[in-house]
Structure formats: structure tokens, C-alpha cells
Motif scaffolding. Sequence first.
Motif, short mmCIF file in Angstrom:
data_model
loop_
_atom_site.label_atom_id
_atom_site.label_comp_id
_atom_site.label_asym_id
_atom_site.label_seq_id
_atom_site.Cartn_x
_atom_site.Cartn_y
_atom_site.Cartn_z
N THR A 136 10.78 5.35 -2.47
CA THR A 136 11.61 5.20 -3.66
C THR A 136 11.32 6.24 -4.74
OG1 THR A 136 10.01 3.66 -4.59
CG2 THR A 136 11.85 2.69 -3.39
N ILE A 140 -8.75 -14.83 -4.15
CA ILE A 140 -8.59 -13.38 -4.14
C ILE A 140 -7.48 -12.98 -3.19
CG2 ILE A 140 -9.78 -11.21 -3.63
CD1 ILE A 140 -12.38 -12.68 -4.42
N VAL A 141 -7.45 -13.62 -2.02
CA VAL A 141 -6.41 -13.30 -1.05
C VAL A 141 -5.03 -13.63 -1.63
CG1 VAL A 141 -5.48 -13.91 1.21
CG2 VAL A 141 -7.94 -13.63 0.91
N SER A 150 0.82 -7.65 -4.67
CA SER A 150 1.58 -6.66 -3.91
C SER A 150 3.08 -6.98 -3.96
CB SER A 150 1.08 -6.55 -2.47
OG SER A 150 0.79 -7.81 -1.96
N LEU A 191 6.46 2.14 0.54
CA LEU A 191 7.60 1.81 -0.31
C LEU A 191 7.69 2.76 -1.50
CD1 LEU A 191 9.87 -0.30 -0.78
CD2 LEU A 191 8.28 -1.49 -2.28
N ARG A 192 6.52 3.06 -2.07
CA ARG A 192 6.51 3.93 -3.23
C ARG A 192 7.02 5.33 -2.87
NH1 ARG A 192 4.69 5.67 -8.10
NH2 ARG A 192 4.03 7.81 -7.92
N PHE A 212 -11.63 -9.66 7.25
CA PHE A 212 -10.33 -10.20 6.82
C PHE A 212 -9.81 -9.46 5.59
CE2 PHE A 212 -7.51 -12.97 4.50
CZ PHE A 212 -6.70 -13.50 5.50
N ILE A 213 -10.67 -9.32 4.61
CA ILE A 213 -10.27 -8.66 3.37
C ILE A 213 -9.91 -7.20 3.63
CG2 ILE A 213 -11.10 -7.88 1.10
CD1 ILE A 213 -10.45 -10.76 1.05
N VAL A 241 -4.06 -11.00 -4.08
CA VAL A 241 -3.64 -9.75 -3.44
C VAL A 241 -2.18 -9.87 -2.98
CG1 VAL A 241 -3.96 -8.27 -1.41
CG2 VAL A 241 -5.93 -9.03 -2.71
N VAL A 260 -1.70 -4.11 3.00
CA VAL A 260 -0.99 -4.08 1.71
C VAL A 260 -0.91 -2.65 1.17
CG1 VAL A 260 -1.25 -4.73 -0.71
CG2 VAL A 260 -1.47 -6.45 1.06
N LEU A 282 8.72 -1.62 -8.08
CA LEU A 282 9.24 -0.40 -7.47
C LEU A 282 10.74 -0.52 -7.21
CD1 LEU A 282 6.37 0.42 -4.95
CD2 LEU A 282 6.96 1.67 -7.02
N LEU A 288 2.64 -0.72 0.58
CA LEU A 288 3.06 -0.38 -0.78
C LEU A 288 3.19 1.13 -0.96
CD1 LEU A 288 1.18 -2.85 -3.14
CD2 LEU A 288 3.55 -2.87 -2.41
N SER A 308 13.58 7.11 -8.09
CA SER A 308 13.07 6.57 -9.34
C SER A 308 12.85 7.67 -10.37
CB SER A 308 11.74 5.85 -9.12
OG SER A 308 11.91 4.84 -8.17
N LEU A 352 -6.53 -7.05 5.31
CA LEU A 352 -5.48 -7.42 4.35
C LEU A 352 -5.19 -6.29 3.37
CD1 LEU A 352 -3.73 -9.88 3.32
CD2 LEU A 352 -5.49 -10.15 1.59
N THR A 353 -6.25 -5.74 2.77
CA THR A 353 -6.02 -4.68 1.78
C THR A 353 -5.43 -3.44 2.45
OG1 THR A 353 -8.37 -4.31 1.98
CG2 THR A 353 -7.60 -5.28 -0.07
N THR A 373 4.36 -5.71 -7.20
CA THR A 373 4.53 -4.27 -7.13
C THR A 373 5.82 -3.92 -6.40
OG1 THR A 373 2.14 -4.20 -6.94
CG2 THR A 373 3.31 -2.12 -6.64
N VAL A 374 6.14 -4.67 -5.36
CA VAL A 374 7.41 -4.45 -4.65
C VAL A 374 8.59 -4.63 -5.63
CG1 VAL A 374 8.97 -5.38 -2.90
CG2 VAL A 374 6.56 -5.07 -2.38
#
Lengths: 244, 236
Positions: A29, B85-86, B93, A25-26, A10-11, B89, A18, B100, A22, A33, A14-15, B96-97
Motif C-alpha cells: 500500500t 501478550i499474545v 496487528s 501489506l505496508r 510460540f511467541i 499482538v 505478524v 494501513l 504486516l 498511500s 507468532l511475531t 495496524t491493518v
Amino acid sequence: MESTKYVVIFILILTAVVAVSLTGLREATKAQSATNEDIFNKRAILTAVEDYLPDGQKVAGLSDEKVLEIFSKMEQPVVDMEGNIFEGVKAESIDMAKERKKPELERRLPVYVYEQDGNKLYILSVRGNGLWDEIWGSVALKSDLNTIAGATFDHKGETPGLGAEIKDNPSFAAQFEGKELYEDDGDYVSIKVRKGGARDPEHEVDGISGATVTADGVSEMLYRGLKYYQPYLDKVKQQSLLLN
Amino acid sequence: MAETAVKEKESVFQFGKSERKLLTDPLNDNNPITVQVLGICSALAVTSLVYPSLVMAIAVVFVTAFSSLFTSLLRNYIPKSVRMIVQLVIIASLVTVVELTLKYLNYPVYKQLSVYIGLIITNCIVMGRLEAFSMANKPWRSFLDGIGNGLGYGVILVAVGVVREIFGKGSLFAGSPIEFKIIGPTANYLINTTDSMLFGWYANNNLMVLPASAMFIIGIMIWIQRSYNTKLVDVS
């Protein structure tokens, strides 16, 4: 209770989700920026010569394109502490924060030569310590390389209302206009921020109540920062003497 | 907490009395700052001017709303042992959005708020709502609850900002395109204290620019709120 395997998977998922979104997106932009940051810094530098902008405009009134245009027209030498010019480097590519970490003799110093109606203004960059963190600024010299045409300061974390006034209160920076770096006999004295009010009308400005440490930082930054430029300024002076 | 599981089986996006309560409750009866006394750190730090407070408020509304939504969507899959923790996270995030996006849209304001955007992550309101509400409620209701709590925080933030900026700097919305100068020593201000006969004595209050002043202002706000909303007063 879930199994350890489930938790780990799961972790991980998820990571991964994410991180990928991210990063996406970075990347999307990033270019804009970087341009924003560049324009923000350039506007800050132009504030030092705000009184000399074409048609009496203010920095805030200039469009982003105009700011970039002014910089592309400027002569931007980069010099060392002996007054030698680095070939092929433009002042706007110099990061003062990085230069400050180098030993003094290896530092590269940016100079922006702003020209308006045949008048040359030399914008010099200085950086030092305030109370909590770094402070920095730009000082514009008139073509006599002695009188200050304008100055602007910024800081990383000074106290709002006290030390932060060096940036937030335009009348602080405005005091520097017309001050002189040298005594009449040519000795370098720089400009001092004086607690309790300026006494020497040519080399001192009023301090800020409650911000003595920041003010001393500004004095020290100007004294040392502008001294670095002396060999270069002397060379420019000699050249202009030869031309005349 | 007043919000317990509710009768569902209707449309997903229904908006009835109990949904409206999710939005309005945090504005008054259950305000995160004045009643629950959460999120004080950033309320003290960013409120010296109205404009950054407003941007901060919008950022927090965004983060609370969407972190509640995502947490609620995942609530049946999140392993209980690592749920904090979830949640972190998800919050981090989203922050961070925000960071940015702000850098992309309005760099000067990004510079002004600097570290405080990052500090939304540690804002207790956000995680508090995830733990107390989103982990046990459906996505739509969690989303509304997130917006409500973000707004409850934002309203106080802007109110404190207004008081501090007027008395500390004599202006409103400084740093934004609609800056309004009210009282000060030059001709740019609406009331010029240097030639005014009436206001010659006036000077900006330097305490107002310091974070400590927000403590007093929030304290006074809590007092005012409790004096008309007597059910908040704890008589025990």
C-alpha cells in the motif's frame, strides 16, 4: 503450565508471522498511500488560492489528476532567508516540519507561484506553535506582494470547536482575504488575530472566543513566517520594477 | 457472564437462537458502553462528528471480530503464562491493518481520526471479549460475539455523534461526500438563523464539541435504557 521452550517458540513464530504479513501489506500500500498524502497536502495548499481556480471550481471539486497537473505547471522556487534561490529544488519536495528544526539561517522556504489569466499569486508556507502542538498554513499574496489573496490553516492537535476552528471554520481563514502585510509607508506589520474583534481593518482579523492561545500562535506564526520571505519578496519586486 | 460452553457437534457455521443472541445481546442487554461501561475513552474523543464516529465504529467491528476469531483459533495453543501478550499482538496487528487500509483508501479520514485508530489497541472492549469469550469458545461463535460487541459499541458511538454534531455544528456527516447542513448562520444551511424569524436566537452549543458533553449524553442514554429495560437496574 507449558515449558519455557514452548512459550519462546510460540511467541517467535507468532511475531514472525505478524511481522511478515504486516510488512507485506505496508509494502503493497506504500506507493498509493504516499500519493494520497501528497495530494492531500497539495489540496491544502491550493485552498489558499481557491477563489482563483479555473472556471470558479472549488478545491474539493478538483480531481486528483487536476491537482497534480496544476502543481506540475507551477513555478516552484525554494529560497533562503536572504532571498537567494536554491537551484534544482522544487518547493513540493520541502518538508516544513523538518525545516523548522534547523537553525533559522539554514532553512529552505518553499514558494509556489500560481498563475491564472496572467495573474501571479505567490503562495508562502508558514509554521508555528498553537496551544497543544504545531500549527501551519499557506498564505497567498497577490502580485503586488502585499495584499493577501487567501489563506488556509491546519493544526496537529488544537481543541475541536475552539483552536481547531482555524481549520474547521472556513470563515476564519476567509477574513484574511484583502488584508495587507505592509503599512502605507512600507513598514512590515503582518496580520494580527485580535482578541475581541479586529480594530485595524487592514492588518487585523477577529479572534476566536475561547482560543486566545491558538490565535496568538497564528499571529506570531504569520509575523515571523512571512518575515522570512521578505528578502525574496523584495527581490521579486525589484525585478518587476526593472522589467517595467 | 451468561455465555458458557454450549452443546456443539453440529455444523461449524450454524446460526441458531444462541448465535443470534451473541449478536443482539451486546446491542442492548449487555452493551459494552452503556451496561459494561467500557471503551468510554474513545467514545468521548471521536464522537464530535458522525462521519469519523462511523469509520471508527466500522474499524472496531473489524478488530473485535477478527481478533476474536484468531484468538479462538489459537486458544488451545496459546501458552497461559503469556496469553495477554499474545492477545495484544493479535489486536495490535489488526489495528495496524486498519490503519494501513485507511491510509490507502481514504487519507483525509485517516488524518481526521489520527491517533484514535491506534488507540483501538487499548480499547478495553476488545481485550475484554478475548479474555472473557474467545479463549473459551469455538471460532465461529467467537467471531459472532466479536461482531456483536463491535456493533454494540458502534451504535452508541454513532448515536452520540449524531447528537453532538447536530447541536454542536448544526450539520450531519460533515467531512463526508454526503454532508447535510441543518441549522446555521449562512444560506448554505437548511434553516438559516440570520434571516429566520423563528430561529434567530439559535446558536450552536459549544459544549457539544468538547469531549465532556459525550459524558452527559452517554449518562442520559444509560438512564433512558434502564428506565425501559428494568432488568438492568441493580436493586441491591
